[in-house]
Design a protein around this motif. Structure first.
Motif, PDB file in Angstrom:
ATOM      1  N   GLY A 278      -9.380   8.637   5.309  1.00  0.00           N
ATOM      2  CA  GLY A 278      -9.863   9.065   4.002  1.00  0.00           C
ATOM      3  C   GLY A 278      -9.318   8.169   2.913  1.00  0.00           C
ATOM      4  O   GLY A 278     -10.044   7.714   2.043  1.00  0.00           O
ATOM      5  N   ASP A 279      -8.025   7.865   3.007  1.00  0.00           N
ATOM      6  CA  ASP A 279      -7.429   6.976   2.018  1.00  0.00           C
ATOM      7  C   ASP A 279      -8.086   5.614   2.062  1.00  0.00           C
ATOM      8  O   ASP A 279      -8.377   5.010   1.041  1.00  0.00           O
ATOM      9  CB  ASP A 279      -5.927   6.812   2.306  1.00  0.00           C
ATOM     10  CG  ASP A 279      -5.183   8.104   2.016  1.00  0.00           C
ATOM     11  OD1 ASP A 279      -5.837   9.028   1.508  1.00  0.00           O
ATOM     12  OD2 ASP A 279      -3.988   8.175   2.293  1.00  0.00           O
ATOM     13  N   ALA A 280      -8.305   5.151   3.308  1.00  0.00           N
ATOM     14  CA  ALA A 280      -8.882   3.826   3.467  1.00  0.00           C
ATOM     15  C   ALA A 280     -10.274   3.777   2.868  1.00  0.00           C
ATOM     16  O   ALA A 280     -10.649   2.802   2.223  1.00  0.00           O
ATOM     17  CB  ALA A 280      -8.939   3.454   4.948  1.00  0.00           C
ATOM     18  N   LEU A 281     -11.018   4.867   3.059  1.00  0.00           N
ATOM     19  CA  LEU A 281     -12.369   4.905   2.516  1.00  0.00           C
ATOM     20  C   LEU A 281     -12.340   4.780   1.006  1.00  0.00           C
ATOM     21  O   LEU A 281     -13.221   4.213   0.398  1.00  0.00           O
ATOM     22  CB  LEU A 281     -13.053   6.218   2.913  1.00  0.00           C
ATOM     23  CG  LEU A 281     -13.546   6.259   4.340  1.00  0.00           C
ATOM     24  CD1 LEU A 281     -13.933   7.662   4.705  1.00  0.00           C
ATOM     25  CD2 LEU A 281     -14.709   5.333   4.500  1.00  0.00           C
ATOM     26  N   ALA A 282     -11.280   5.305   0.424  1.00  0.00           N
ATOM     27  CA  ALA A 282     -11.189   5.279  -1.025  1.00  0.00           C
ATOM     28  C   ALA A 282     -11.108   3.850  -1.546  1.00  0.00           C
ATOM     29  O   ALA A 282     -11.511   3.574  -2.666  1.00  0.00           O
ATOM     30  CB  ALA A 282      -9.979   6.078  -1.471  1.00  0.00           C
TER      31      ALA A 282
ATOM     32  N   GLU B 181      -7.542   8.148  -4.402  1.00  0.00           N
ATOM     33  CA  GLU B 181      -6.742   6.949  -4.146  1.00  0.00           C
ATOM     34  C   GLU B 181      -5.740   7.174  -3.019  1.00  0.00           C
ATOM     35  O   GLU B 181      -5.570   6.319  -2.165  1.00  0.00           O
ATOM     36  CB  GLU B 181      -6.004   6.509  -5.419  1.00  0.00           C
ATOM     37  CG  GLU B 181      -6.930   6.104  -6.557  1.00  0.00           C
ATOM     38  CD  GLU B 181      -7.813   4.913  -6.176  1.00  0.00           C
ATOM     39  OE1 GLU B 181      -7.378   4.099  -5.362  1.00  0.00           O
ATOM     40  OE2 GLU B 181      -8.939   4.834  -6.700  1.00  0.00           O
ATOM     41  N   SER B 182      -5.045   8.279  -3.059  1.00  0.00           N
ATOM     42  CA  SER B 182      -4.104   8.559  -1.971  1.00  0.00           C
ATOM     43  C   SER B 182      -3.781  10.044  -1.906  1.00  0.00           C
ATOM     44  O   SER B 182      -3.074  10.584  -2.752  1.00  0.00           O
ATOM     45  CB  SER B 182      -2.815   7.768  -2.154  1.00  0.00           C
ATOM     46  OG  SER B 182      -1.884   8.216  -1.191  1.00  0.00           O
ATOM     47  N   GLU B 183      -4.339  10.670  -0.864  1.00  0.00           N
ATOM     48  CA  GLU B 183      -4.145  12.100  -0.696  1.00  0.00           C
ATOM     49  C   GLU B 183      -2.662  12.423  -0.456  1.00  0.00           C
ATOM     50  O   GLU B 183      -2.113  13.365  -1.031  1.00  0.00           O
ATOM     51  CB  GLU B 183      -4.985  12.554   0.489  1.00  0.00           C
ATOM     52  CG  GLU B 183      -5.482  13.962   0.362  1.00  0.00           C
ATOM     53  CD  GLU B 183      -6.424  14.298   1.495  1.00  0.00           C
ATOM     54  OE1 GLU B 183      -7.381  13.534   1.718  1.00  0.00           O
ATOM     55  OE2 GLU B 183      -6.196  15.314   2.157  1.00  0.00           O
TER      56      GLU B 183
END
Lengths: 342, 285
Positions: free
Chosen positions: A15-19, A216-218
């Protein structure tokens, strides 16, 4: 660009990477506030002039554009700010349309009560979607919202006694005083402008900034003490609320609803509008809606192959301009500006 | 009583078809993290190719082979010409396959029109067969056996061949496989073609009893999605269990609650996801 193999992290990091991806990144601002004011005034003047300059069919196209722009912006609230791309918003939008038409045609109720009920139903659907989907991110979020949207589509198709099945529901919904086209046009223009302003406020509120932080970063936001699931839940619900509002306006405009209104294609088209206009730009939704609806009508004039054109647009946009038209223009302007300064 | 058995058999045979289609989907999803939303369209294309070949040659076997090859070729083109350009970006890949699905569907509509077609089945598989007191169509039993063969074949491929070992290693850590000097891109291409071929074969098999029609692809795609979501990414056993679950729910749901059939399939799926977001056999890394 990320190297092709770096998607092996655990789910959360994906998920972070997708951001980081171009798809869910807010492009830099380039216009000065004065230039933006001038653009805004020009847009408003243009929109006010529409029903007088091009009455009839073209005005109804603009009405359609405004309604779908609102849907696109509600999708962008999640995709652009929280980094969660939803394929279920077409269904939430369509639920509101169904409820309005059902309440007025079958139930014989007032259109304003119907509107309230429609928005309420859409918001409840968004709450259910959100409860199930907020635990996932990235592709899993996409899959889950897609599947949830399909449930709605399947129910609308099969629950014939309420939804009318394939035939759908038909009937005039809008009250008599809205019957004249210019009046209806200004009603939609004011309603969608108000919703746009509210969404803009929401996106730029401290809460909206928190959503961007989650994008950006969960893990960092969690470490800072933010209740990440709660923020995502509220973000999803608010986004669904606006999609529902757009759906009720669509009922007023279209006076007809069928399973295709809640189908995947609706969510897909809404998402494409967001992408074409630029993810995370909010107003890009208006540009995207205008481009897609104009193109749809232009293409339908020459050929019946609109789905194929839509598909090709998706492929070409994904390969060449994933940041969309506005994003593309902004990047270009930013590059030119940088060269100019140096 | 025998009606229930009959329905259970229908559920099992539908699950058999779902397994063949969804195993291709989960192979691609497991190894490359590509959610191939064009998988349903590949199924439909495979069905139509098989239909043409079956009518020309009167051979069901040739139809299966032709569909597998043709759809594998489409898969090859999709991966090397389109998906490579958005390499690494999962979301862009998904949306690209969605665009491809729209194009392929519309193409199929242009070529074959909106009518429903049935792939002709060979004489040997026509008619019913009597098992005890139960009379059941031969073809559906054949389908059940075929899917078991596919399961065994895939399990053998994954367990006992070099490609299988590379795929398993890639599912666990593709970057590491790449770092060991193995051309992972090649493994990706083969897997994508294999997954596509399975969709094509599914199209012919499904086209013989569910018929082929313009929206058949989204029906099968939604069911495959449900199977993979329930079973978990990249797991063969998970896909088998997921298929059985979805096949039974779909069949009995349609009998018991015809109007709410969709809800019957996806309600349990949504519930399961609330507790196991990665599916029954899903792993994070």
């Amino acid at each position: 660009m990320r190297p092709p193999l770096s998607m092996r992290e655990p789910l959360e990091e994906v998920g972070d990477a997708l951001a980081d991806d171009a798809l869910t990144r807010t492009p830099p601002r380039v216009m000065s506030s004065r230039a933006r004011l001038i653009v805004a005034i020009a847009c408003v003047a243009l929109l006010v002039a529409v029903p007088f300059v091009v009455p009839g069919y073209k005005t109804s196209l603009v009405i359609e554009t405004l309604i779908f722009a609102t849907l696109a912006m509600s999708i962008d609230l999640l995709a652009g700010y929280a980094g969660r791309v939803s394929l279920g918003h077409g269904a939430i939008f369509g639920i509101a349309t169904y409820v309005v038409l059902y309440h007025v045609t079958t139930g014989g109720g007032s259109p304003w009560v119907a509107m309230l009920l429609g928005v309420a139903a859409a918001t409840v659907a968004a709450v259910v979607f959100a409860l199930l989907a907020i635990r996932t991110s990235g592709v899993y979020f996409l899959l889950l919202t897609l599947a949830l949207g399909m449930i709605v589509w399947g129910m609308c198709l099969r629950w014939t006694s309420v939804t009318g099945g394939e035939n759908g529901l038909r009937g005039t919904v809008a009250p008599a005083w809205l019957a004249a086209q210019p009046v209806f046009y200004f009603f939609i223009l004011i309603a969608t402008s108000l919703m746009t302003w509210l969404m803009w406020r929401f996106a730029h509120s401290p809460f909206g900034l928190t959503l961007q932080g989650i994008r950006e970063s969960e893990s960092r936001m969690r470490t800072l003490g933010y209740n990440v699931p709660l923020h995502l839940f509220i973000g999803f619900t608010v986004s669904g609320f606006f999609a529902g509002l757009a759906g009720t306006l669509y009922a007023f405009f279209n006076s007809f609803v069928s399973p295709s209104t809640v189908a995947l294609a609706q969510s897909v088209e809404g998402l494409l509008m967001v992408i074409v206009g630029g993810v995370g730009t909010l107003f890009g939704g208006l540009v995207g809606a205008a481009v897609i609806i104009a193109l749809e009508n232009l293409v339908s004039f020459y050929t019946e192959r609109w789905p194929m054109v839509l598909g090709f647009m998706f492929i070409v946009t994904m390969i060449f301009a994933p940041e969309g038209l506005l994003g593309f223009a902004r990047t270009l302007l930013a590059r030119r500006g940088a060269e100019h300064r140096s | 009583m025998s009606m229930t058995v009959f329905q259970a058999m229908n559920g099992a045979t539908f699950a058999a078809l779902l397994f063949i289609v969804a195993s291709g989907f989960t192979l691609i999803f497991g190894l490359m993290r590509i959610v191939n939303l064009a998988h349903g369209a590949l199924y439909l294309m495979g069905g139509y190719f098989g239909l043409v070949v079956a009518h020309r040659t009167d051979s069901f076997t040739l139809a299966l082979a032709a569909a597998a090859l043709a759809v594998a070729a489409i898969g090859f083109g999709t991966y090397t010409l389109l998906l490579r350009f958005v390499g690494g970006n999962v979301l862009r890949q998904v949306l690209l396959t969605l665009g491809l699905a729209l194009v392929l569907d519309d193409l199929a509509l242009v070529i074959w029109g909106g009518d429903a077609f049935t792939v002709p089945i060979p004489e040997a598989l026509r008619g019913p067969v009597q098992v005890g007191s139960l009379v059941y169509p031969k073809y559906r039993l054949f389908l059940l056996l075929f899917s078991v063969a596919v399961f065994i074949g895939l399990a053998l491929l994954l367990r006992h061949t070099r490609l299988g070992a590379l795929i398993r290693a890639g599912v666990d850590d593709a970057e590491m496989v790449d770092a060991m000097g193995i051309d992972i891109q090649r493994v990706f291409v083969y897997t994508f073609m294999l997954g596509a071929a399975l969709a094509g074969i599914g199209g012919v098999l499904g086209g013989a009893f569910l018929t082929l029609y313009p929206t058949a692809d989204s029906d099968i795609l939604v069911f495959s999605l449900a199977v993979v979501i329930i079973g978990g990414r990249g797991s063969l056993a998970g896909t088998a269990i997921g298929s059985l679950f979805v096949g039974m729910l779909a069949t009995f749901g349609q009998v018991w609650f015809p109007e709410l059939a969709y809800f019957v399939i996806f309600g349990p799926m949504a519930l399961l996801l609330a507790f196991r977001p990665l599916g029954l056999f899903g792993r994070t890394a």
